[in-house]
Design a protein around this motif. Structure first.
Motif, mmCIF file in Angstrom:
data_model
loop_
_atom_site.group_PDB
_atom_site.id
_atom_site.type_symbol
_atom_site.label_atom_id
_atom_site.label_comp_id
_atom_site.label_asym_id
_atom_site.label_seq_id
_atom_site.Cartn_x
_atom_site.Cartn_y
_atom_site.Cartn_z
ATOM 1 N N THR A 86 0.798 -1.276 0.198
ATOM 2 C CA THR A 86 -0.119 -0.129 0.076
ATOM 3 C C THR A 86 0.699 1.241 0.021
ATOM 4 O O THR A 86 0.619 2.098 -0.833
ATOM 5 C CB THR A 86 -0.992 -0.119 1.342
ATOM 6 O OG1 THR A 86 -1.722 -1.230 1.062
ATOM 7 C CG2 THR A 86 -1.874 1.159 1.402
ATOM 8 N N ASN A 106 1.354 4.039 -2.772
ATOM 9 C CA ASN A 106 0.998 5.575 -2.572
ATOM 10 C C ASN A 106 2.191 6.152 -2.932
ATOM 11 O O ASN A 106 2.011 7.477 -3.343
ATOM 12 C CB ASN A 106 0.591 5.638 -1.034
ATOM 13 C CG ASN A 106 0.247 6.904 -0.733
ATOM 14 O OD1 ASN A 106 0.676 7.590 0.109
ATOM 15 N ND2 ASN A 106 -0.920 7.556 -1.346
ATOM 16 N N LEU A 153 -6.412 12.852 -3.614
ATOM 17 C CA LEU A 153 -6.914 11.670 -2.805
ATOM 18 C C LEU A 153 -5.476 11.041 -2.422
ATOM 19 O O LEU A 153 -5.276 10.416 -1.315
ATOM 20 C CB LEU A 153 -7.638 10.759 -3.651
ATOM 21 C CG LEU A 153 -8.306 9.790 -3.033
ATOM 22 C CD1 LEU A 153 -9.274 10.258 -2.059
ATOM 23 C CD2 LEU A 153 -9.275 8.883 -4.268
ATOM 24 N N PRO A 154 -4.460 10.526 -3.319
ATOM 25 C CA PRO A 154 -3.367 9.911 -2.936
ATOM 26 C C PRO A 154 -2.651 10.636 -1.605
ATOM 27 O O PRO A 154 -2.042 9.963 -0.818
ATOM 28 C CB PRO A 154 -2.387 9.848 -4.012
ATOM 29 C CG PRO A 154 -3.407 10.046 -5.180
ATOM 30 C CD PRO A 154 -4.417 11.023 -4.598
ATOM 31 N N LEU A 204 -4.008 12.414 0.613
ATOM 32 C CA LEU A 204 -4.849 12.056 1.857
ATOM 33 C C LEU A 204 -4.065 10.866 2.619
ATOM 34 O O LEU A 204 -4.198 10.886 4.017
ATOM 35 C CB LEU A 204 -6.347 11.789 1.475
ATOM 36 C CG LEU A 204 -7.125 12.992 1.206
ATOM 37 C CD1 LEU A 204 -8.524 12.304 0.915
ATOM 38 C CD2 LEU A 204 -7.284 14.053 2.062
ATOM 39 N N TYR A 205 -3.692 9.894 1.717
ATOM 40 C CA TYR A 205 -3.246 8.831 2.414
ATOM 41 C C TYR A 205 -1.991 8.788 2.824
ATOM 42 O O TYR A 205 -0.997 7.776 3.073
ATOM 43 C CB TYR A 205 -3.729 7.662 1.634
ATOM 44 C CG TYR A 205 -5.305 7.375 1.678
ATOM 45 C CD1 TYR A 205 -6.034 7.073 2.832
ATOM 46 C CD2 TYR A 205 -5.784 7.682 0.552
ATOM 47 C CE1 TYR A 205 -7.089 6.831 2.751
ATOM 48 C CE2 TYR A 205 -7.390 7.769 0.358
ATOM 49 C CZ TYR A 205 -7.845 7.322 1.602
ATOM 50 O OH TYR A 205 -9.549 7.396 1.584
ATOM 51 N N HIS A 242 1.082 10.214 4.956
ATOM 52 C CA HIS A 242 0.812 10.726 6.400
ATOM 53 C C HIS A 242 1.654 12.012 6.653
ATOM 54 O O HIS A 242 1.324 13.072 7.294
ATOM 55 C CB HIS A 242 1.082 9.922 7.305
ATOM 56 C CG HIS A 242 0.183 8.807 7.423
ATOM 57 N ND1 HIS A 242 -1.054 8.723 8.078
ATOM 58 C CD2 HIS A 242 0.235 7.445 6.862
ATOM 59 C CE1 HIS A 242 -1.773 7.427 7.946
ATOM 60 N NE2 HIS A 242 -0.742 6.889 7.088
#
Ligand SMILES: Nc1ncnc2c1ncn2[C@@H]1O[C@H](COP(=O)(O)OP(=O)(O)O)[C@@H](O)[C@H]1O
Ligand SMILES: [Mg+2]
Lengths: 403, 251
Positions: free
Chosen positions: B82, B86, B110-111, B113-114, B116
């Motif tokens: 994952t 990302n 969107l990418p 957002l994930y 950190h």
């Protein structure tokens, strides 16, 4: 992803289906409203009962003949009807007794200068005021000398004073009870409504000797005895001793034929009523929260299926399983907490209505609010877990290819 | 020679369909160097998408090794894959896969957002920049259903490049587009390539493949040919040759 960001996504997706979200919340709303109302009303009822019981006096014990038993036995000539001898025996022979007074109850038409009022008249000893902690607002109460002399004097409650006298000071005025003139010596301090809803201020109290000879007319001599024990600890022993004494004095009777009730007994039975109500509300709350939780689970499962593709896309660009799990749990928790908050408003409203209708002081406490919010959150997590887990564990490729 | 960006050794994927085993990919040995522009071709069912999914870390291989940017991807677990998706990979799908009822800008974010480390302000800046690169910044606040296919695919490309990935994978990115729009999208890829990005894209149209520098051909899950395209076409030049299309698509 930050919790705040996930929360935004969750709220957005809930806002997209407002009607569905609201309907899903309904179970939680009703459940939490029931919890809030239950705690508020329960608390209110408990407080009322406590106040009432305390307003009955201190360490009070009441002695009655068990009416149904006495009628059965009346034909047998003996009977369990209480008499003055019983009262004197209780006063003289039972340890731990502080005051004793007989009570004769009757009704009478009261008159004062053309005004009429019909109410109950109690014949008691002077000590009655001490036993029941009755305070005099105006004038004074009658004394044992009045009782000994059979004086035609009385003390009236506030309702009686208002209805017969209006703005006039009733002290030392003469009223007629069943046409017999009584001098009003004092007016009782107002007590308000009783638990059962009766007006405690609608009463006339006179020496029992006078009531017995002038008002009862030797026809109806049902008498009860009211006793106060020296201390709270003694109440139980005094109750037992009185019961034993009565059985000795009324040869051939059983313990069922007398009722010796203490204040605490009354409090308990009153509490039983409020507990029954609490249990009823608690089961409504429980069932409705359970159904609400299942509703949330159901809608979340639908939502997961509807959004398989979205889940695939999010996972493809870097959302971890944890992120997906959290997103759906937060969505479920948002539903349940919003439901909880609406439920708190509804429950508070219901409690207000009850408190207005019953004139109770029903209070919604911070504690019950925290409890409900916490509880709805727990429901959201519990019932949201399975759908969220399902979403998180979807196969990524399958999710992307899903049509 | 530029460094090797990714390398597969005996990469294979077998799908279990009930009783039947489908060998979608058999023993693929492949090397991609940094800055290449590769087109993968082959008939339908030849395993192109399967390979892309493996290269894109969307799926686990059955056997074989896959080393990406020095990382042995075949040994990674789901969470690590994952993170690689990302951070290192930009994936462009045939049917765009944009989130509905979500603005272009938010789709591109969107990418991030994930990711950190990425703050809100930085997210907006990066996403806006990516939209500028693909030439669609004026549609930042439109929802996908308000955009044409070509515009949607540009948004998807912007999303793929927003995290500054080490390479871009595109599975038939022009498959749902008309000729002119296809060339426009290829123009975007060529520009990204010119800026130094590594691009691997799948197509079954020779016309589209001609914009790439190297052609890989698959048949029945096997890599059967690996050729350099001696003179790749320029999408920019082709666009100028084409008659002007309707105003909307030229923006
Ligand atoms: N998820 C899957 N489950 C089972 N078989 C699959 C799956 N994906 C692809 N296949 C099979 O693997 C082979 C290669 O498919 P794919 O990689 O999609 O080919 P291409 O993209 O070149 O058309 C096909 O025979 C296809 O049916
Ligand atoms: Mg394919």
């Amino acid at each position: 992803m930050s919790i705040l960001g996930i929360l935004r996504i969750a709220l957005k997706s809930l806002a997209r289906n407002k009607t569905r979200t609201f309907l899903t919340m309904l179970g939680i709303i009703i459940g939490v409203a029931a919890v809030i109302a239950m705690l508020a009303i329960g608390q209110g009822a408990k407080k009322i009962v406590e106040d009432q019981v305390n307003s009955m006096g201190t360490n009070v014990i009441q002695v009655f003949s068990n009416f149904s038993q006495s009628t059965v036995r009346a034909g047998a000539g003996g009977g369990n009807l209480l008499n003055m001898g019983d009262m004197e025996a209780i006063r003289d022979q039972v340890n731990g007794v502080l005051y004793v007074s007989p009570i004769y109850n009757t009704f009478g038409q009261l008159k004062y200068e053309g005004k009429n009022w019909r109410t109950g008249v109690m014949g008691v000893d002077a000590d009655f005021f001490l036993i029941r902690d009755m305070k005099i607002a105006k004038g004074e109460s009658f004394h044992s000398s009045d009782v000994d002399n059979g004086a035609k004097v009385c003390v009236i409650g506030k309702t009686v004073a208002d209805n017969l006298f209006g703005d006039i000071d009733p002290v030392d005025k003469i009223i007629r009870i069943r046409n017999i003139p009584f001098t009003v010596k004092g007016v009782l301090e107002a007590k308000g409504q009783s638990v059962m809803g009766g007006d405690q201020d609608d009463t006339v109290i006179a020496p029992y000797s006078t009531v017995y000879t002038r008002l009862l007319g030797h026809r109806w001599r049902m008498m009860t005895i009211i006793v106060s024990a020296v201390s709270r600890e003694q109440i139980h022993l005094v109750q037992q001793d009185i019961l034993e004494l009565l059985q000795v004095r009324h040869r051939g009777t059983t313990s069922e034929e007398f009722m010796v009730r203490s204040q605490t007994d009354l409090a308990e039975s009153a509490n039983e009523v409020s507990n029954t109500m609490t249990i009823l509300l608690a089961s409504i709350a429980g069932i409705s929260l359970l159904v609400g939780g299942i509703g949330i689970m159901n809608i979340m499962l639908v939502s997961v299926t509807e959004r398989i593709k979205e889940i695939g896309i999010r996972r493809a660009v870097g959302a971890g399983k944890q992120d997906v799990l959290l997103q759906f749990i937060i969505e479920a928790v948002s539903i349940s907490i919003m439901g909880g908050i609406l439920g708190i408003f509804l429950g508070t409203g219901a409690a207000k209505v009850v408190s207005n209708a019953m004139k109770w002081n029903v209070a919604v406490t911070a504690w019950s609010v925290i409890l409900s919010v916490g509880f709805s959150m727990a429901i959201g997590i519990f019932f949201g877990w399975y759908p969220a887990k399902k979403a998180a564990n979807l196969n990524l490729i399958d999710a992307l290819r899903y049509e | 020679m530029p460094e090797v960006l990714l390398k597969t050794i005996g990469l294979a994927k077998t799908y279990q369909m009930g009783e039947v085993q489908v060998q979608a990919l058999r023993c693929v040995d492949l090397e991609v160097r940094s800055g290449e522009f590769i087109a993968i071709m082959g008939a339908s069912g030849s395993g192109k998408t399967t390979l892309m999914n493996l290269l894109g870390c969307l799926d686990h291989s059955s056997t074989g090794e896959y080393i990406l940017d020095g990382i042995p991807v075949h040994k990674m677990n789901d969470n690590e894959l994952t993170a690689i998706r990302n951070q290192k990979i930009g994936y462009v799908f045939q049917s765009f896969y944009l989130l509905p009822r979500t603005t272009a800008l938010e789709n591109v974010e969107l990418p991030l957002l994930y990711c950190h480390k990425c703050r809100l302000r930085e997210r907006h800046e990066k996403a806006t920049k990516a939209l500028e690169i693909v030439g669609i910044q004026d549609r930042a606040h439109h929802h996908p259903n308000q955009l044409s296919g070509g515009q949607q695919q540009r948004v998807a490309i912007a999303r793929a490049i927003v995290n500054d990935p080490v390479f871009i994978l595109a599975d038939e990115p022009t498959g749902n587009l008309d000729t002119r729009t296809s060339i426009e999208v290829m123009n975007v890829f060529q520009q990204l390539h010119a800026q130094g990005k590594t691009v691997v894209l799948v197509t079954h149209e020779m016309d589209i493949a001609m914009y790439a520098q190297r052609h890989l051909t698959f048949r029945d899950g096997r890599l059967i040919s690996d050729k350099i395209n001696p003179n790749p076409k320029s999408a920019k030049a082709d666009l100028l040759k084409l008659p002007k299309a309707d105003a909307e698509e030229t923006t």
